[in-house]
Structure formats: structure tokens, C-alpha cells
Design a protein around this motif. Structure first.
Motif, PDB file in Angstrom:
ATOM      1  N   TYR A 151       0.747  -0.937   0.079  1.00  0.00           N
ATOM      2  CA  TYR A 151       0.196  -0.091   0.617  1.00  0.00           C
ATOM      3  C   TYR A 151       0.428   1.542  -0.060  1.00  0.00           C
ATOM      4  CZ  TYR A 151      -2.784   4.207   2.492  1.00  0.00           C
ATOM      5  OH  TYR A 151      -3.242   5.209   2.126  1.00  0.00           O
ATOM      6  N   ARG A 152       1.706   1.099   0.527  1.00  0.00           N
ATOM      7  CA  ARG A 152       3.069   2.283   0.856  1.00  0.00           C
ATOM      8  C   ARG A 152       3.199   3.320  -0.372  1.00  0.00           C
ATOM      9  NH1 ARG A 152       4.095   6.684   1.336  1.00  0.00           N
ATOM     10  NH2 ARG A 152       4.898   8.334   3.036  1.00  0.00           N
ATOM     11  N   PHE A 153       4.678   1.290  -0.776  1.00  0.00           N
ATOM     12  CA  PHE A 153       5.116   2.337  -1.697  1.00  0.00           C
ATOM     13  C   PHE A 153       4.729   0.806  -2.885  1.00  0.00           C
ATOM     14  CE2 PHE A 153       7.693   1.936   2.487  1.00  0.00           C
ATOM     15  CZ  PHE A 153       7.667   3.276   3.174  1.00  0.00           C
ATOM     16  N   ASN A 154       4.279   0.290  -2.867  1.00  0.00           N
ATOM     17  CA  ASN A 154       3.494   0.365  -3.878  1.00  0.00           C
ATOM     18  C   ASN A 154       4.637  -1.223  -4.303  1.00  0.00           C
ATOM     19  OD1 ASN A 154       2.030  -0.236  -6.190  1.00  0.00           O
ATOM     20  ND2 ASN A 154       2.990   0.568  -7.718  1.00  0.00           N
ATOM     21  N   ILE A 155       5.032  -2.004  -3.199  1.00  0.00           N
ATOM     22  CA  ILE A 155       6.050  -3.242  -3.556  1.00  0.00           C
ATOM     23  C   ILE A 155       5.274  -3.656  -3.878  1.00  0.00           C
ATOM     24  CG2 ILE A 155       7.880  -4.498  -2.528  1.00  0.00           C
ATOM     25  CD1 ILE A 155       9.044  -1.742  -0.641  1.00  0.00           C
ATOM     26  N   ASN A 156       5.681  -4.810  -5.266  1.00  0.00           N
ATOM     27  CA  ASN A 156       5.000  -5.765  -4.810  1.00  0.00           C
ATOM     28  C   ASN A 156       4.662  -7.219  -4.020  1.00  0.00           C
ATOM     29  OD1 ASN A 156       3.901  -8.660  -6.246  1.00  0.00           O
ATOM     30  ND2 ASN A 156       3.557  -7.202  -7.634  1.00  0.00           N
TER      31      ASN A 156
END
Length: 383
Positions: free
Chosen positions: A156-161
Motif C-alpha cells: 500500500y505505502r510503497f507499491n512493492i509487489n
């Protein structure tokens, strides 16, 4: 006239009933995979029927020719349920994430983290059973939820898969836990962690009833209850609706006012919580210790189970039962029939392969049903 309407391909009619396709299509996929598995066994010069019977015998579903002292078909089945319990939790964990459009491939790591923290905090304590056993469940659930929540937050915060972050966490947890086991908690003989106390263990190991010795899994009751709870959440609550909406279309959900980020984190926390329960029933239930630098295959097998069960909690109960029969019975099949136990993994892989073709099978069945209906209509119009 009514007789003529019933004419047609029975298989198409059976598989084409929309109300029951969630059940009939997976069963058809399983049947095809077992037939292909039978061909593989025939190529190896083995009788497929004997192999499948051996799988059932090794799982306590059918009786064996003979048993060792204190053992019977019933004790084998209790052992099967002990092995089945963490698979149910792990598969539900994968399913909750999939429902929200996320792929939790880190279930094994979450299981290990929960199992290790619970082992050193409760498993090695001197607490009595009425306190230790519930505490095992609570601590494992909390640890699993924290690890899962971290993956959701990174998404959510860093769009890390989530696939990348969960795989990386798998490695981190595996080697960190391995380091602490090898330096502080290792058993010098088994080279695994020290065995947890019987008061904290979720399996009543070696319980004597008459002349038989049972491994009674306490977690199986909780697993069935959790299946009902998860089913209720997704079918009857606002939370379940929001999670499914986010999984179907994030943009539409955001437009409708559903907090997408919050639900993604919450979904991964619930998924992690269930993985934590799988870890508790695995490392402090089915097993009573942890092998360092090894991730349980249960977390990865759970992906196949969740897909086969269509991420439906009730479907998962059935699919996990089937996959566990193949996994648990493979050793007996290998010793009785003289084939490699890995053949069971081949059969599991075939089931997953055909289960993955679900949408294609459904499309072909619906198309065949449509053509059949048109033929019947033309026949009736001519008559």
C-alpha cells in the motif's frame, strides 16, 4: 416432449449446470488428472488402481494388510488429520489474499516466524496446559498477522509487489530463525530445535486408548470453526464484501468510497493470522520442533489447494483433504508398490494443472451446452 428435451450429452448437461459448476468443474479436473496419473503409472509398469488404493491406505481411509503394535486404521487416520490441520489453515491464508487480489506466496515464512516465536516464548515455558495451549494459538496468530500486515503495508505505502516482498521475507525469516536455532536452541543429536513441552503442544501425542496409541490433533476443531468463520465473513459481512470488491476492481472500489489501502493491509493481516495458525499447528502440533534453514512445503502446497478449491472455504476443506491424502499416503504407496514417492507430487501437479484450466473447461462446456440447446430447439421446431 419432455423426454426429447432431456436428450443430449449427459456430461455437458452435468457440467453445464451453472448453480453447481463451482463443484462439478473441479471434480471433473480431478478425474482427468487422476486418469493422466494412471497413464504415468502404467508407463512405469505399475497398476494405477493399486497405487491409488495405497494412497488411501497410507492416509487411514482404507485398512492396510497389517499393522505394527498399537497401530490401526483409526490411528493412521488421526495422524492424517494431524497433518491435514496446518494445510487447512495455510490454504485459507492463500485464499483470503487471493479474494482481495493479492498473492501471498510467503505463507511458509509466516508459518515459520509464528512457529519459532511461539516455540521460544510458550513452547519452552513451564506453563500448564490450560494456559499454554490457548497462548500458543494467540501468539502464533499475532506474529503471523504482523508479518502479513507488513507485506500489506509495503504494498500500500510503497507499491512493492506482495510476491516480491513475501519471497524476500521468506528468505530473511528462514535464515534468521536458522541462525538462532543453531546458536541457541539446537538439539545436538537431532540438529533441530529443542522439542517443545507436551503442555504447549497442540497434538496429544501417544495418547493410549485401549491397546492403541493415538496422535490426537486439537487444532482440527479450530480449523473447521475457522472455515465457517471465513465463509461467513466473505458471504455475510461488509468487510467480506469490501475485500472481494477490492480484489475485483480497485479503481471501482476507490470510486465507491471503499478504502482500498486499508483493506489490502487488513486482508494480508488476516492472511498472515491464518498462516500463523498453520505454523502453530505444524511446529507445535504435527511436529514438536523446527528444522533450521528449511521452509515447510505446506505453505506452497496450499497455493494448489486454494486454487483447486476456488478460494472457497468449503471447497478448500475438500481440496485440502484430497491433496493431503496424496501427500500423506505417498510414503506407503512407495514402500508397497515400489515406486518413487515423488510420483505423488506428479499427481498433485497434474491436479493443479487441470484446475488451472478451469475457465477454459467452463468455456468449452458452456459453448457445448449452447450448441446442444440450439440443436434441440431446431429439432422441436421441425417436429
Amino acid at each position: 416432449m419432455q423426454e426429447k428435451k432431456k436428450k443430449g450429452n449427459l456430461l455437458v448437461r452435468f457440467l453445464g449446470h451453472e448453480k453447481y459448476q463451482f463443484l462439478t468443474i473441479p471434480l471433473f479436473a480431478i478425474l482427468i488428472s487422476l486418469l493422466v496419473g494412471a497413464v504415468v503409472l502404467l508407463l512405469l509398469g505399475k497398476n494405477p488402481l493399486d497405487a491409488y488404493v495405497n494412497l488411501l491406505q497410507g492416509s487411514g481411509i482404507l485398512p492396510k494388510a497389517k499393522y505394527a503394535g498399537g497401530k490401526s486404521m483409526l490411528t493412521d487416520f488421526f495422524s492424517f488429520m494431524d497433518c491435514w490441520t496446518p494445510m487447512i489453515f495455510a490454504s485459507l491464508s492463500v485464499a483470503v489474499a487471493l479474494k482481495t487480489g493479492l498473492f501471498n506466496i510467503g505463507v511458509s515464512g509466516q508459518m515459520l516466524a509464528a512457529g519459532f516465536i511461539t516455540t521460544i516464548t510458550v513452547g519452552y515455558s513451564t506453563l500448564s496446559a490450560p494456559i499454554a495451549k490457548p497462548l500458543v494459538i494467540l501468539v502464533a496468530a499475532a506474529v503471523g498477522a504482523l508479518v502479513g500486515g507488513l507485506i500489506g503495508f509495503l504494498k500500500y505505502r510503497f507499491n512493492i509487489n506482495e510476491v516480491v516482498s513475501s519471497i524476500m521475507l521468506n528468505y530473511i525469516i528462514e535464515y534468521v530463525v536458522g541462525f538462532f536455532i543453531n546458536t541457541r536452541y539446537v538439539n545436538p543429536i537431532s540438529r533441530q530445535s529443542q522439542t517443545v513441552s507436551s503442555e504447549a503442544r497442540l497434538t496429544l501425542s501417544g495418547t493410549k486408548i485401549g491397546d492403541l496409541k493415538f496422535d490426537i490433533p486439537l487444532g482440527i476443531i479450530l480449523a473447521v470453526i475457522v472455515v465457517v468463520i471465513v465463509k461467513y465473513i466473505f458471504d455475510r459481512t461488509v468487510l467480506g464484501y469490501e475485500l472481494k470488491a477490492v480484489g475485483s476492481n480497485q479503481k471501482a472500489s476507490r470510486y465507491a468510497g471503499i478504502p482500498v489501502g486499508k483493506n489490502m493491509i487488513l486482508a494480508m493481516m488476516i492472511s498472515g493470522l491464518l498462516a500463523g495458525l498453520a505454523g502453530a499447528s505444524y511446529y507445535l502440533g504435527y511436529y514438536a520442533s523446527i528444522q533450521p534453514k528449511v521452509l515447510s512445503s505446506t505453505g506452497f502446497d496450499a497455493i494448489a489447494v486454494a486454487i483447486l478449491g476456488h478460494s472457497n472455504p468449503v471447497g478448500i476443506l475438500g481440496s485440502s483433504f484430497l491433496i493431503n491424502i496424496i501427500s500423506k499416503g505417498s510414503t506407503y504407496m512407495s514402500s508397497s508398490l515400489g515406486v518413487d514417492a515423488e510420483i505423488a507430487s506428479v499427481i498433485t501437479g497434474l491436479i493443479l494443472l487441470f484446475a488451472a484450466c478451469d475457465m477454459y473447461i467452463r468455456y468449452r462446456v458452456d459453448k457445448a451446452k449452447e450448441n446442444l440447446d440450439k440443436k434441440n430447439e431446431r429439432r422441436e421446431s421441425h417436429e
